[in-house]
Design a protein around this motif. Sequence first.
Motif, PDB file in Angstrom:
ATOM      1  N   MET A  59     -15.464 -54.094  75.921  1.00 53.82           N
ATOM      2  CA  MET A  59     -14.904 -55.413  75.620  1.00 53.82           C
ATOM      3  C   MET A  59     -15.999 -56.474  75.443  1.00 53.82           C
ATOM      4  O   MET A  59     -15.918 -57.297  74.531  1.00 53.82           O
ATOM      5  CB  MET A  59     -13.909 -55.848  76.691  1.00 53.82           C
ATOM      6  N   GLN A  60     -17.007 -56.457  76.293  1.00 56.50           N
ATOM      7  CA  GLN A  60     -18.082 -57.456  76.147  1.00 56.50           C
ATOM      8  C   GLN A  60     -18.827 -57.260  74.828  1.00 56.50           C
ATOM      9  O   GLN A  60     -19.180 -58.228  74.169  1.00 56.50           O
ATOM     10  CB  GLN A  60     -19.045 -57.389  77.323  1.00 56.50           C
ATOM     11  N   ALA A  61     -19.043 -56.013  74.452  1.00 57.83           N
ATOM     12  CA  ALA A  61     -19.717 -55.738  73.186  1.00 57.83           C
ATOM     13  C   ALA A  61     -18.863 -56.217  72.012  1.00 57.83           C
ATOM     14  O   ALA A  61     -19.387 -56.775  71.041  1.00 57.83           O
ATOM     15  CB  ALA A  61     -20.018 -54.245  73.058  1.00 57.83           C
ATOM     16  N   ILE A  62     -17.554 -56.012  72.094  1.00 58.49           N
ATOM     17  CA  ILE A  62     -16.660 -56.492  71.034  1.00 58.49           C
ATOM     18  C   ILE A  62     -16.677 -58.015  70.977  1.00 58.49           C
ATOM     19  O   ILE A  62     -16.708 -58.605  69.902  1.00 58.49           O
ATOM     20  CB  ILE A  62     -15.229 -55.943  71.234  1.00 58.49           C
ATOM     21  N   GLU A  63     -16.713 -58.656  72.138  1.00 56.73           N
ATOM     22  CA  GLU A  63     -16.746 -60.121  72.179  1.00 56.73           C
ATOM     23  C   GLU A  63     -18.068 -60.684  71.676  1.00 56.73           C
ATOM     24  O   GLU A  63     -18.129 -61.844  71.286  1.00 56.73           O
ATOM     25  CB  GLU A  63     -16.477 -60.599  73.602  1.00 56.73           C
ATOM     26  N   ARG A  64     -19.124 -59.889  71.658  1.00 58.05           N
ATOM     27  CA  ARG A  64     -20.433 -60.340  71.164  1.00 58.05           C
ATOM     28  C   ARG A  64     -20.624 -60.071  69.669  1.00 58.05           C
ATOM     29  O   ARG A  64     -21.627 -60.480  69.098  1.00 58.05           O
ATOM     30  CB  ARG A  64     -21.559 -59.663  71.946  1.00 58.05           C
ATOM     31  N   LEU A  65     -19.688 -59.385  69.053  1.00 52.52           N
ATOM     32  CA  LEU A  65     -19.816 -59.119  67.621  1.00 52.52           C
ATOM     33  C   LEU A  65     -19.790 -60.437  66.848  1.00 52.52           C
ATOM     34  O   LEU A  65     -19.089 -61.377  67.235  1.00 52.52           O
ATOM     35  CB  LEU A  65     -18.676 -58.213  67.134  1.00 52.52           C
ATOM     36  N   PRO A  66     -20.539 -60.499  65.754  1.00 57.56           N
ATOM     37  CA  PRO A  66     -20.499 -61.725  64.939  1.00 57.56           C
ATOM     38  C   PRO A  66     -19.134 -61.896  64.283  1.00 57.56           C
ATOM     39  O   PRO A  66     -18.386 -60.942  64.124  1.00 57.56           O
ATOM     40  CB  PRO A  66     -21.594 -61.491  63.892  1.00 57.56           C
ATOM     41  N   LYS A  67     -18.849 -63.123  63.927  1.00 51.87           N
ATOM     42  CA  LYS A  67     -17.606 -63.467  63.220  1.00 51.87           C
ATOM     43  C   LYS A  67     -16.384 -63.025  64.022  1.00 51.87           C
ATOM     44  O   LYS A  67     -15.590 -62.185  63.591  1.00 51.87           O
ATOM     45  CB  LYS A  67     -17.590 -62.862  61.818  1.00 51.87           C
ATOM     46  N   GLN A  68     -16.211 -63.638  65.174  1.00 48.67           N
ATOM     47  CA  GLN A  68     -15.103 -63.277  66.054  1.00 48.67           C
ATOM     48  C   GLN A  68     -13.744 -63.488  65.400  1.00 48.67           C
ATOM     49  O   GLN A  68     -12.785 -62.795  65.732  1.00 48.67           O
ATOM     50  CB  GLN A  68     -15.189 -64.060  67.365  1.00 48.67           C
ATOM     51  N   GLY A  69     -13.626 -64.421  64.471  1.00 51.59           N
ATOM     52  CA  GLY A  69     -12.367 -64.599  63.748  1.00 51.59           C
ATOM     53  C   GLY A  69     -11.985 -63.331  62.992  1.00 51.59           C
ATOM     54  O   GLY A  69     -10.823 -62.927  62.971  1.00 51.59           O
ATOM     55  N   ARG A  70     -12.977 -62.686  62.405  1.00 54.60           N
ATOM     56  CA  ARG A  70     -12.758 -61.422  61.691  1.00 54.60           C
ATOM     57  C   ARG A  70     -12.293 -60.348  62.655  1.00 54.60           C
ATOM     58  O   ARG A  70     -11.348 -59.609  62.377  1.00 54.60           O
ATOM     59  CB  ARG A  70     -14.070 -60.999  61.013  1.00 54.60           C
ATOM     60  N   VAL A  71     -12.919 -60.284  63.815  1.00 52.63           N
ATOM     61  CA  VAL A  71     -12.573 -59.265  64.816  1.00 52.63           C
ATOM     62  C   VAL A  71     -11.137 -59.478  65.293  1.00 52.63           C
ATOM     63  O   VAL A  71     -10.334 -58.543  65.329  1.00 52.63           O
ATOM     64  CB  VAL A  71     -13.563 -59.291  65.996  1.00 52.63           C
ATOM     65  N   ARG A  72     -10.799 -60.717  65.654  1.00 54.60           N
ATOM     66  CA  ARG A  72      -9.441 -61.012  66.129  1.00 54.60           C
ATOM     67  C   ARG A  72      -8.397 -60.707  65.057  1.00 54.60           C
ATOM     68  O   ARG A  72      -7.339 -60.156  65.346  1.00 54.60           O
ATOM     69  CB  ARG A  72      -9.346 -62.469  66.589  1.00 54.60           C
ATOM     70  N   LYS A  73      -8.716 -61.052  63.809  1.00 49.33           N
ATOM     71  CA  LYS A  73      -7.785 -60.794  62.706  1.00 49.33           C
ATOM     72  C   LYS A  73      -7.556 -59.288  62.554  1.00 49.33           C
ATOM     73  O   LYS A  73      -6.420 -58.840  62.381  1.00 49.33           O
ATOM     74  CB  LYS A  73      -8.331 -61.379  61.407  1.00 49.33           C
ATOM     75  N   GLN A  74      -8.602 -58.501  62.637  1.00 48.24           N
ATOM     76  CA  GLN A  74      -8.462 -57.050  62.522  1.00 48.24           C
ATOM     77  C   GLN A  74      -7.625 -56.480  63.666  1.00 48.24           C
ATOM     78  O   GLN A  74      -6.795 -55.599  63.446  1.00 48.24           O
ATOM     79  CB  GLN A  74      -9.835 -56.376  62.518  1.00 48.24           C
ATOM     80  N   LEU A  75      -7.834 -56.977  64.872  1.00 48.44           N
ATOM     81  CA  LEU A  75      -7.070 -56.476  66.016  1.00 48.44           C
ATOM     82  C   LEU A  75      -5.593 -56.852  65.893  1.00 48.44           C
ATOM     83  O   LEU A  75      -4.721 -56.056  66.236  1.00 48.44           O
ATOM     84  CB  LEU A  75      -7.678 -56.980  67.327  1.00 48.44           C
TER      85      LEU A  75
END
Length: 107
Positions: A79-95
């Motif tokens: 989870m911490q590694a996922i939260e450190r990924l760039p462009k968190q908006g992209r990550v949240r949208k994908q999830l």
Amino acid sequence: MKSIYHISICTVAAMFIAPNLATAVPSANQTCQKMISDGRGGGLSQNDCLCTYRVADAVLDEDVKSLLFDSWYNGTNNMQAIERLPKQGRVRKQLRTMQRSLKVNCE
């Protein structure tokens, strides 16, 4: 002389094959089997897990997917590694897309 030639061929082949073996990614079936057998499946059946895996594979970018599948296979908390990924908006949208796709395709 023939044995030296054979050893050289084997050494060269090993240099090309070994890195690929070291980076081999477990299959969906292997990942789900291991996660369920380790008691981390949350009650998922093998079929439900495979459906979830296919959806994740289809909608997530490689960086998110690799962290998720590593977590499933090894039990690592990423989870911490996922939260450190760039462009968190992209990550949240994908999830969110994954969650919606799971409801449509796996329930």
